[in-house]
Design an enzyme around this catalytic site. Sequence first.
Site: not given
Length: 252
Positions: A9-10, A99, A175, A215
């Site tokens: 997932n960019w 997010e 993250g 992560s």
Amino acid sequence: MRSKIVAGNWKMNNDKKESKKLIKDLKKAIKKEKLENTRVIVAPTFVNLSASIKSAKDSKIEVVAQNMHQAKNGAYTGEISADMLKAIDIKTVILGHSERRTYFNETDESLAAKVDAILANDLETIFCFGELLEDRKSENHFAVVESQISNALFHLEAGAWKSIILAYEPVWAIGTGETASAEQAQEMHAFIRSIVAKKYNNEVADAVSILYGGSVKPANAEEIFSKPDVDGGLIGGAALNVDDFTGIIKAI
């Protein structure tokens, strides 16, 4: 046999030139890898989907979208419909990433509507869910995950699950550098499979791929992926580096 999947997932990263280069480098890096029953997926930004699809042509790399609106069309400024994605040959859409739940107030109810739109358009979804740190600390994580899955997905008929990929992402491990241990990931994935089996049957539960997101790096990927109910990963930051992403793919 359910598929093994490594999905990158960019997020809001990489312009057109950077997207094309990353795919070109990834194609070269995995060209000689034996990827039987393994799917390699990347999710660029909307504006780079078409260029990325062209760059990934004649490779094992699948290009997918990061989100989709549930309406067919209309006054939804800034949104993208299923027809728009299908017109450029997108077949899979990520939904419910933490997010988007946090920053854009997506709810279980709105995600259920998006899932219905996905299925109505013969698309596939990678459906994300996971608990906050306070849920984990209060030992409420199983209830939170069960609620997110049941509210958004358990209205579906059993046959619809052929188009569902699940992605468990503990929010506290996205993250942050923190990662659920392989044992924690397996415990949750086994629980997820059990509630799907309870709602439907063992056949549906055994067939659905469940990815871990949080992560994941080359150093921990092999241990996490070795667990029987972990079918791959939804990768964030490490997917932006071809060496790291290739290392994770090799660990599957």
